[in-house]
Design a protein around this motif. Structure first.
Motif, PDB file in Angstrom:
ATOM      1  N   UNK A 181     -23.832  -5.314   7.706  1.00 42.58           N
ATOM      2  CA  UNK A 181     -22.813  -5.538   8.739  1.00 42.58           C
ATOM      3  C   UNK A 181     -22.581  -7.026   8.940  1.00 42.58           C
ATOM      4  N   UNK A 182     -23.674  -7.804   9.015  1.00 41.82           N
ATOM      5  CA  UNK A 182     -23.522  -9.242   9.220  1.00 41.82           C
ATOM      6  C   UNK A 182     -22.960  -9.928   7.988  1.00 41.82           C
ATOM      7  N   UNK A 183     -23.220  -9.382   6.812  1.00 39.48           N
ATOM      8  CA  UNK A 183     -22.611  -9.931   5.594  1.00 39.48           C
ATOM      9  C   UNK A 183     -21.093  -9.821   5.659  1.00 39.48           C
ATOM     10  N   UNK A 184     -20.597  -8.718   6.200  1.00 40.46           N
ATOM     11  CA  UNK A 184     -19.144  -8.575   6.363  1.00 40.46           C
ATOM     12  C   UNK A 184     -18.608  -9.540   7.414  1.00 40.46           C
ATOM     13  N   UNK A 185     -19.393  -9.834   8.450  1.00 34.80           N
ATOM     14  CA  UNK A 185     -18.925 -10.746   9.497  1.00 34.80           C
ATOM     15  C   UNK A 185     -18.826 -12.188   9.007  1.00 34.80           C
ATOM     16  N   UNK A 186     -19.643 -12.556   8.029  1.00 35.10           N
ATOM     17  CA  UNK A 186     -19.759 -13.959   7.606  1.00 35.10           C
ATOM     18  C   UNK A 186     -18.724 -14.300   6.525  1.00 35.10           C
ATOM     19  N   UNK A 189     -19.852 -15.062   2.779  1.00 33.59           N
ATOM     20  CA  UNK A 189     -20.296 -13.954   1.933  1.00 33.59           C
ATOM     21  C   UNK A 189     -19.174 -12.939   1.760  1.00 33.59           C
ATOM     22  N   UNK A 190     -18.234 -12.938   2.696  1.00 35.15           N
ATOM     23  CA  UNK A 190     -17.121 -11.993   2.675  1.00 35.15           C
ATOM     24  C   UNK A 190     -15.799 -12.710   2.421  1.00 35.15           C
ATOM     25  N   UNK A 191     -15.447 -12.912   1.127  1.00 33.80           N
ATOM     26  CA  UNK A 191     -14.163 -13.526   0.814  1.00 33.80           C
ATOM     27  C   UNK A 191     -13.063 -12.487   0.537  1.00 33.80           C
ATOM     28  N   UNK A 192     -13.254 -11.269   1.021  1.00 33.34           N
ATOM     29  CA  UNK A 192     -12.319 -10.183   0.715  1.00 33.34           C
ATOM     30  C   UNK A 192     -10.925 -10.487   1.240  1.00 33.34           C
ATOM     31  N   UNK A 193      -9.930  -9.871   0.598  1.00 33.60           N
ATOM     32  CA  UNK A 193      -8.540 -10.053   1.015  1.00 33.60           C
ATOM     33  C   UNK A 193      -7.921  -8.729   1.452  1.00 33.60           C
ATOM     34  N   UNK A 194      -8.761  -7.685   1.603  1.00 32.52           N
ATOM     35  CA  UNK A 194      -8.251  -6.389   2.049  1.00 32.52           C
ATOM     36  C   UNK A 194      -8.448  -6.253   3.555  1.00 32.52           C
ATOM     37  N   UNK A 195      -8.456  -5.024   4.064  1.00 36.78           N
ATOM     38  CA  UNK A 195      -8.547  -4.789   5.501  1.00 36.78           C
ATOM     39  C   UNK A 195      -9.914  -5.140   6.065  1.00 36.78           C
ATOM     40  N   UNK A 196     -10.893  -5.404   5.197  1.00 34.38           N
ATOM     41  CA  UNK A 196     -12.238  -5.736   5.650  1.00 34.38           C
ATOM     42  C   UNK A 196     -12.595  -7.203   5.422  1.00 34.38           C
ATOM     43  N   UNK A 197     -11.609  -8.054   5.212  1.00 38.62           N
ATOM     44  CA  UNK A 197     -11.878  -9.464   5.009  1.00 38.62           C
ATOM     45  C   UNK A 197     -10.746 -10.322   5.525  1.00 38.62           C
ATOM     46  N   UNK A 198     -11.012 -11.627   5.659  1.00 38.38           N
ATOM     47  CA  UNK A 198      -9.987 -12.567   6.108  1.00 38.38           C
ATOM     48  C   UNK A 198     -10.154 -12.930   7.560  1.00 38.38           C
TER      49      UNK A 198
END
Length: 360
Positions: A181-186, A189-198
């Motif tokens: 969960x914290x990896x997604x918050x940071x 670590x989370x350079x995603x460009x979909x609905x779960x990043x940015x």
């Protein structure tokens, strides 16, 4: 009388005191199965009003460490039943912490067919212990697809149902210590460009989706979540302070709307008072404060207005009768750091209790 020893009631929480036993990985779950030794350990510590278990894998992919328990198989559910029964026999409540380690792990610690996953394929620096080859570099994770994220959410929901069927009073989602969960918050670590990043809202989406779906499955009064603002555990690089504040105030506000039972704030790094105050303003439920507390500082924290409950980790590890020791102003045992994660009862169920010490 000390406030921490008086009963606490708020929402769905009805506890015999304000003391919480914090979640602590102890690595005694041989073959990832809860067992009688673990039931003895938790039962010994039922002086706490609320116990939160060690991090427990909701899915095989979440088993990043050796000998940590899961709650995804019938055998694991059966093993947990004896733990819940032991704690309830002491008139205490118990929540199971659901911990997905994400990219923190090694393939040797995973069962056949499982894989290390994360918000991206960025591996964590540093090493992790394996029973097969000792210390090893963290394995490279596989970036979760959108379908993979949905499977993670589904797995947590089923794990929560499994915990309730095993007799637990609720579950805690582990959103701290550098895990999934914290990896997604940071953002590092989370350079995603979909609905779960940015954006902050997108990076917080996994935490909120997990909380919302789990609450829908077992009831919001049976769901808590742990956070640690500004922590860099798990090879998480620090990011902009204003963005950290925005992230956790947004999470607190949205979790208040979902109606979860509690927020568990672990102070793994200094947290500005302004952020704590903003979280308190945004969230009306129970707040647990954890890490680095002594009986004296914990009592002060309960009277300062931020924390409703106070959690102790290693003090409960080394003092099964911590509540009694606090009541009697008795000295505390020191933990044996050499046996924190070793198999067997030594440094686990053999710490002396006050009654025995007084008898001697």
């Amino acid at each position: 009388m000390k406030k921490m020893l008086t009963p606490y009631r708020h929402g769905g929480l009805a506890l015999k005191n304000h003391l919480v036993m914090a979640p602590m990985t102890r690595s005694r779950a041989t073959n990832n199965l809860p067992n009688a030794l673990m039931a003895e350990y938790y039962g010994q510590r039922a002086g706490a009003g609320l116990l939160i278990t060690e991090g427990t894998a909701p899915l095989p992919d979440a088993l990043g460490y050796p000998r940590i328990p899961g709650v995804f198989s019938p055998e694991q559910v059966a093993g947990w039943q004896q733990v819940a029964a032991a704690v309830h026999a002491g008139n205490s409540r118990i929540f199971m912490q659901l911990m997905h380690t994400g990219r923190i792990g090694h393939v040797d610690n995973l069962p056949a067919g499982a894989r290390l996953v994360g918000p991206s394929d960025i591996p964590a620096a540093g090493q992790i212990f394996t029973d097969t080859a000792g210390m090893q570099d963290h394995s490279a994770p596989v970036a979760l697809t959108t379908e993979g994220i949905l499977a993670v959410i589904k797995g947590h929901v089923q794990a929560a149902r499994n915990a309730i069927s095993a007799g637990f009073d609720g579950v805690e989602l582990h959103g701290a210590n550098g895990y999934l969960i914290e990896q997604f918050l940071n953002p590092h670590v989370n350079p995603r460009t979909d609905a779960y990043g940015g954006s902050v809202k997108n990076r917080a989406r996994l935490a909120l989706d997990l909380a919302r779906e789990t609450a829908a499955a077992i009831g919001p009064e049976k769901v808590g979540i742990r956070f640690s603002p500004f922590s860099t555990l798990g090879d998480l690089a620090a990011y902009d302070e204003d963005e950290v504040q925005e992230t956790y105030v947004y999470l607190a506000r949205e979790l208040d709307r979902i109606g979860v039972a509690y927020l568990h704030i672990g102070v793994n790094a200094p947290i500005p008072p302004a952020l704590l105050a903003a979280i308190r303003d945004a969230y009306r439920g129970t707040i647990i404060l954890c890490n680095g507390l002594t009986p004296e500082t914990a009592e002060a924290a309960l009277n300062d207005g931020f924390a409703d409950l106070v959690a102790f980790g290693r003090s409960f590890l080394a003092n099964p009768d911590l509540a009694l020791r606090i009541e009697e102003d008795a000295p505390l045992n020191a933990p044996d750091y050499a046996t924190l994660y070793t198999p067997g009862p030594v440094g686990y169920t053999d710490y002396p209790v006050l009654a025995a010490a007084l008898a001697r």
